[in-house]
Design a protein around this motif. Sequence first.
Motif, short mmCIF file in Angstrom:
data_model
loop_
_atom_site.label_atom_id
_atom_site.label_comp_id
_atom_site.label_asym_id
_atom_site.label_seq_id
_atom_site.Cartn_x
_atom_site.Cartn_y
_atom_site.Cartn_z
N SER A 83 0.86 -1.19 0.00
CA SER A 83 0.00 0.00 0.00
C SER A 83 0.89 1.24 0.00
O SER A 83 2.03 1.21 0.47
CB SER A 83 -0.92 0.00 1.22
N LEU A 84 0.35 2.32 -0.52
CA LEU A 84 1.16 3.54 -0.65
C LEU A 84 1.70 4.03 0.69
O LEU A 84 2.89 4.38 0.78
CB LEU A 84 0.36 4.62 -1.38
N PRO A 85 0.89 4.03 1.75
CA PRO A 85 1.47 4.48 3.03
C PRO A 85 2.68 3.66 3.44
O PRO A 85 3.70 4.23 3.86
CB PRO A 85 0.31 4.28 4.02
N MET A 86 2.60 2.34 3.29
CA MET A 86 3.72 1.51 3.71
C MET A 86 4.93 1.71 2.80
O MET A 86 6.07 1.75 3.27
CB MET A 86 3.30 0.03 3.75
N LEU A 87 4.71 1.87 1.51
CA LEU A 87 5.83 2.13 0.60
C LEU A 87 6.54 3.42 0.98
O LEU A 87 7.78 3.48 1.00
CB LEU A 87 5.32 2.23 -0.84
N LEU A 88 5.75 4.43 1.30
CA LEU A 88 6.35 5.72 1.65
C LEU A 88 7.09 5.66 2.98
O LEU A 88 8.20 6.15 3.12
CB LEU A 88 5.25 6.80 1.70
N HIS A 89 6.46 5.01 3.97
CA HIS A 89 7.12 4.90 5.27
C HIS A 89 8.40 4.07 5.18
O HIS A 89 9.40 4.39 5.83
CB HIS A 89 6.17 4.26 6.29
N ARG A 90 8.37 3.03 4.38
CA ARG A 90 9.56 2.19 4.26
C ARG A 90 10.71 2.98 3.63
O ARG A 90 11.86 2.85 4.03
CB ARG A 90 9.24 0.93 3.46
N ALA A 91 10.36 3.83 2.66
CA ALA A 91 11.39 4.66 2.04
C ALA A 91 11.94 5.67 3.06
O ALA A 91 13.16 5.86 3.16
CB ALA A 91 10.82 5.38 0.82
N LEU A 92 11.06 6.28 3.82
CA LEU A 92 11.53 7.22 4.85
C LEU A 92 12.43 6.51 5.85
O LEU A 92 13.49 7.04 6.22
CB LEU A 92 10.33 7.86 5.57
N ASP A 93 12.01 5.33 6.28
CA ASP A 93 12.84 4.58 7.23
C ASP A 93 14.20 4.24 6.62
O ASP A 93 15.19 4.08 7.34
CB ASP A 93 12.14 3.28 7.65
N GLY A 94 14.22 4.11 5.32
CA GLY A 94 15.49 3.78 4.66
C GLY A 94 16.43 4.96 4.59
O GLY A 94 17.64 4.80 4.75
#
Lengths: 157, 157
Positions: B8-19
């Motif tokens: 999902s878009l929220p998880m994709l975005l959060h995972r990128a931020l965490d990266g």
Amino acid sequence: MITSFDDSLPMLLHRALDGIMPDYRELFARYKLTEQQWRILRVLWSSQKVTSAELAHRTLLPAPSLVGIIDRLEKKKLVSRLRSVKDRRVVYIVATAEGRALEQEVSPQVQKIDERLRSAVSVEEWHSMEETLKKFSSGMAQRDPKLSALAEGTTNN
Amino acid sequence: MITSFDDSLPMLLHRALDGIMPDYRELFARYKLTEQQWRILRVLWSSQKVTSAELAHRTLLPAPSLVGIIDRLEKKKLVSRLRSVKDRRVVYIVATAEGRALEQEVSPQVQKIDERLRSAVSVEEWHSMEETLKKFSSGMAQRDPKLSALAEGTTNN
DNA sequence: AAGATTTAATTAACATATTAATTATTTTGA
DNA sequence: TCAAAATAATTAATATGTTAATTAAATCTT
């Protein structure tokens, strides 16, 4: 090359989150849930019983935050903690029947929002974005090229 | 179509931020700054004097959060508040000389990280990601197509 | 000009994030 | 086996996020 603040990756990502999250939050609020509480219920649906560490990894929530969030979900009778017998350091989190019922009620509405966002761009465009984002992401099985670029000055244009 | 939670878009975005954020945070920590405090110093560099509302908009920080963050930056003598004379409701935030000096010291190192990330993918790939993210973003002058897709079921594949 | 409405910033109350330290338990290695 | 190292979860301290309410000042309306 001018990497302006407004176009830096953190700001691009935050701006996108600010754009999409209100839609989800409005839904969660109708069920007295926060975004983080939802993530936990969602993960517990697809995996009956999960350790705290595994839950932190799958929800992207920091372990210390999990403690309080699970406390509150427990207070609402939506999840419960189970101390492992084999390794007494480990705590398993499970959803209660009530928790699973709530998940099932909210889930299709979350998917509706997911799909609205998904269909705002073409399949190719979405796929391209997803692949690029994954290159910057944490916990990718795919050994990130970003790391090499971060380690030294490996360029790619 | 199965829009899985993980994709999902929220998880994709959060995972990128965490990266990507740990790299920035490590830098900020060396100067006893938080990410949010940095954003404020950064914006105050390019605009001498900004109202609280404008600062919230440009940093993507919620106005209520700004109050505390600016309090702490004031305590460190990095910024100061100036009450407007023309409209006494308005508060201008300005960087002190010390704040501007710190900004100038940190800025090139932030840009270095920005550019490392930027060069982890090709120019075309970056541009494509940027354009797609903007379609989901808040405050885009470009009237977002997402809104129409959100309003009704307008599809795009 | 006085009262209603709007606006900018802040406060309040609660939830979550971040980093370091702690506790309890398990695993290692001499 | 036993002390040291490692691990899982939690606590602690501080900073920020989220939503609603409040305060002070400006604007609008009649």
